[in-house]
Design a protein around this motif. Structure first.
Motif, PDB file in Angstrom:
ATOM      1  N   ALA A 221       0.847  -1.199   0.000  1.00  0.00           N
ATOM      2  CA  ALA A 221       0.000   0.000   0.000  1.00  0.00           C
ATOM      3  C   ALA A 221       0.874   1.238   0.000  1.00  0.00           C
ATOM      4  O   ALA A 221       1.783   1.362   0.823  1.00  0.00           O
ATOM      5  CB  ALA A 221      -0.902  -0.001   1.229  1.00  0.00           C
ATOM      6  N   ASN A 222       0.593   2.163  -0.924  1.00  0.00           N
ATOM      7  CA  ASN A 222       1.407   3.373  -0.988  1.00  0.00           C
ATOM      8  C   ASN A 222       1.039   4.319   0.161  1.00  0.00           C
ATOM      9  O   ASN A 222       0.099   4.050   0.920  1.00  0.00           O
ATOM     10  CB  ASN A 222       1.291   4.024  -2.370  1.00  0.00           C
ATOM     11  CG  ASN A 222      -0.040   4.713  -2.619  1.00  0.00           C
ATOM     12  OD1 ASN A 222      -0.855   4.910  -1.724  1.00  0.00           O
ATOM     13  ND2 ASN A 222      -0.266   5.096  -3.858  1.00  0.00           N
ATOM     14  N   PRO A 223       1.756   5.420   0.332  1.00  0.00           N
ATOM     15  CA  PRO A 223       1.486   6.304   1.466  1.00  0.00           C
ATOM     16  C   PRO A 223       0.067   6.843   1.518  1.00  0.00           C
ATOM     17  O   PRO A 223      -0.402   7.256   2.580  1.00  0.00           O
ATOM     18  CB  PRO A 223       2.509   7.433   1.275  1.00  0.00           C
ATOM     19  CG  PRO A 223       3.640   6.798   0.558  1.00  0.00           C
ATOM     20  CD  PRO A 223       2.989   5.833  -0.397  1.00  0.00           C
ATOM     21  N   ASN A 224      -0.620   6.844   0.379  1.00  0.00           N
ATOM     22  CA  ASN A 224      -2.006   7.291   0.348  1.00  0.00           C
ATOM     23  C   ASN A 224      -2.999   6.160   0.535  1.00  0.00           C
ATOM     24  O   ASN A 224      -4.209   6.352   0.441  1.00  0.00           O
ATOM     25  CB  ASN A 224      -2.295   8.007  -0.977  1.00  0.00           C
ATOM     26  CG  ASN A 224      -1.541   9.312  -1.087  1.00  0.00           C
ATOM     27  OD1 ASN A 224      -1.467  10.070  -0.131  1.00  0.00           O
ATOM     28  ND2 ASN A 224      -0.951   9.559  -2.235  1.00  0.00           N
ATOM     29  N   GLY A 225      -2.485   4.946   0.766  1.00  0.00           N
ATOM     30  CA  GLY A 225      -3.355   3.829   1.088  1.00  0.00           C
ATOM     31  C   GLY A 225      -3.848   3.014  -0.089  1.00  0.00           C
ATOM     32  O   GLY A 225      -4.712   2.150   0.074  1.00  0.00           O
ATOM     33  N   TYR A 226      -3.306   3.246  -1.288  1.00  0.00           N
ATOM     34  CA  TYR A 226      -3.758   2.506  -2.463  1.00  0.00           C
ATOM     35  C   TYR A 226      -2.928   1.249  -2.691  1.00  0.00           C
ATOM     36  O   TYR A 226      -1.703   1.272  -2.581  1.00  0.00           O
ATOM     37  CB  TYR A 226      -3.686   3.399  -3.711  1.00  0.00           C
ATOM     38  CG  TYR A 226      -4.699   4.509  -3.711  1.00  0.00           C
ATOM     39  CD1 TYR A 226      -6.021   4.274  -4.089  1.00  0.00           C
ATOM     40  CD2 TYR A 226      -4.336   5.798  -3.338  1.00  0.00           C
ATOM     41  CE1 TYR A 226      -6.957   5.310  -4.088  1.00  0.00           C
ATOM     42  CE2 TYR A 226      -5.273   6.830  -3.330  1.00  0.00           C
ATOM     43  CZ  TYR A 226      -6.576   6.576  -3.713  1.00  0.00           C
ATOM     44  OH  TYR A 226      -7.498   7.583  -3.705  1.00  0.00           O
TER      45      TYR A 226
END
Length: 507
Positions: A254-259
């Motif tokens: 998951a990337n820092p934005n939660g995706y």
């Protein structure tokens, strides 16, 4: 319209003491291009990330490489063994141009928002247990129990407490948590953490820098909670995992934005496969589409890529376990309205056919699909279901208004570790999945030479048959909330039944 927040099933993170919300959560044969730093440059403007699927096992042909370059793309990494290439391009026609190239099976954008996704994560933060709650639980713990184990109604629900009298599982077995990252410094996780099998796969290329697999302070605690449910050590501290003697690894996708984007998920499965991981836990759906429809060329490419990666992992001996989802969908119905896709752009209410559009990795071939149950053993109010889709069920929690646990447990949610040496409650099929992953790890501990297919067969055969709940009126308002189809031994709510840890360790 404001873009919706990315959702974990990923992430039902529910503050303790609140009502449950509506539906509530390197490698051999891997080629990196000479322009490995291009993702940073490509993040400017309107660049997107793509997967390009070609014939497996033959590398990236010069013909395809030249076509990618002509279309304004740069190769980030190529997973030759499955024929999946990750590329970046700012050309809006990139995918369409590449699809027409000889040797390309499919190609598509992994997102609708430019690199990086322009959103913020809002998945909720579970409230950490206070000192008084921890002390009170510890005072009730019996000999052999960890201090917070009296609050874990979910362990006896899958007979894990009885299984632990026989074995805690083998340290030769590793479960990888493909998720938001794992805090391996947590006292419940550190004793069992497998650093060699851990990595950060967010970019699509594995990063093994020390600690790269950990969540930052601003990121979701989801992966840490999941890891503890599987393998929190039985060490006189905190909680106990379903398989507290096995190893657990963190593969951050998951990337820092939660995706959770396709390139990261592909990387996660491939990393697990090449590092001899026995079980993967997948408590998420792959963004930005809740359902990926193969009639759409972009979405078809995403399905192709992750299918190749998950199948490759299974061929290498990995059992892949995934959450069914938290929207109360009947995944075996003829149509579902998906209001949230694409969740990194402008969503719309689209009616999809679940037989042609898949929640991935949940509905991929070979993946163990897990529904959630509450403290009374009934399907959780939020859990997706569907005859022929759900393989097995396990505790994922529910509101105490619907399913109240027996004392001394006080919460109907699932207790687990949180980053920073804390513990808290969460709920969702995200929490059901690690119970099944833990039971699969116990099966593998008992049968160390069993291939993935046999582990899955034993998982299903040893499950406690759970008949349909009929009628299912979970909120008691006199209206049926979901219809269960099937027999006692196999149905749409509980699949083959409720996971059984004791049977898993009984020869």
């Amino acid at each position: 319209m404001t873009a919706p927040k990315p959702r974990l099933r990923r992430a039902l993170a529910i503050p303790a003491g609140t009502a449950l919300a509506t539906a509530l959560a390197f490698l051999p044969n891997v080629t990196a291009s000479a322009t490995e730093n291009t993702p940073a440059a490509a993040s400017e403007g309107t660049a997107l990330s793509y997967v390009v699927n070609v014939r497996p096992g033959h590398g990236v042909s010069a013909h395809v490489q030249e076509a990618i370059a002509r279309a304004g793309g740069s190769v980030v990494i190529a997973y030759d063994r499955i024929g999946v290439i990750v590329a970046h391009s700012a050309d809006p026609d990139f995918a369409a141009e590449i699809r027409g190239v000889r040797g390309v099976d499919s190609a598509g954008a992994t997102r609708t928002a430019p690199l990086p996704a322009q959103s913020t994560t809002d998945v909720g933060t579970p409230k950490a247990l206070g000192a008084k709650e921890i002390a009170a639980a510890g005072a009730r713990a019996t000999a052999g129990q960890d201090p917070l184990e009296p609050l874990q109604w979910d362990l006896p629900a899958v007979k894990a407490d009885k299984a632990h009298e026989k074995t805690l599982g083998s340290p030769d077995v590793t479960v990888a948590v493909i998720d938001t990252g794992v805090d391996d410094t947590h006292p419940d996780i550190a004793p069992n953490f497998d650093r060699a099998a851990s990595a950060n796969c967010v970019s699509g290329r594995p990063d093994t820098t020390d600690g790269a697999w950990r969540p930052s302070a601003s990121e979701s605690p989801h992966g840490t909670h999941v890891a503890g449910e599987i393998a929190a050590a039985k060490n006189g501290v905190g909680v106990t995992g379903v398989a507290p003697g096995v190893k657990v690894a963190g593969i951050k996708v998951a990337n820092p934005n939660g995706y959770f984007y396709t390139e990261a998920v592909v990387c996660g499965f491939m990393w697990a496969a090449e590092h001899h991981v026995d079980v993967t836990n997948n408590s998420y759906y792959t963004d930005p589409w809740y359902f990926n429809c193969t009639g759409d060329p972009d979405q078809k490419a995403l399905v192709d890529a992750i299918t190749r990666a998950s199948r490759y992992a299974e061929k290498k001996g990995t059992v892949n376990v995934a959450a069914a989802g938290n929207e109360s969908y009947d995944l075996a119905s003829d149509s579902i309205t998906d209001p949230a896709s694409p969740n990194d752009g402008t969503p719309s209410d689209r009616v999809i056919d679940p037989h042609r559009c898949s929640d991935i990795p949940t509905q991929l071939p070979g993946v163990v699909t897990v529904a959630a149950t509450g403290a009374k053993g009934l399907k959780s109010s939020f859990s997706n279901y569907g005859l022929g889709v759900i393989d097995i069920a396990a505790p994922g929690g529910d509101s105490t208004a619907y399913q109240k646990p027996q004392p001394p447990a006080t919460s109907g949610l699932i207790l687990g570790p949180l980053p920073g040496g804390k513990w808290g409650y969460m709920a969702g099929t995200s929490m059901a999945t690690p119970h099944v992953a833990g039971v699969a790890a116990l099966i593998k501990s008992t049968h160390p030479h069993a291939p993935a297919a046999l582990v899955k067969a034993l998982l299903y055969a040893e499950a406690d048959a759970t008949p349909c709940t009929d009628p299912y009126d979970i909120d008691g308002d006199g209206k049926v909330d979901a219809v269960c189809e099937g027999a006692k031994n196999y149905n749409g709510f509980y699949g083959w039944g409720t996971a059984d840890a004791l049977a898993a360790v009984t020869e």
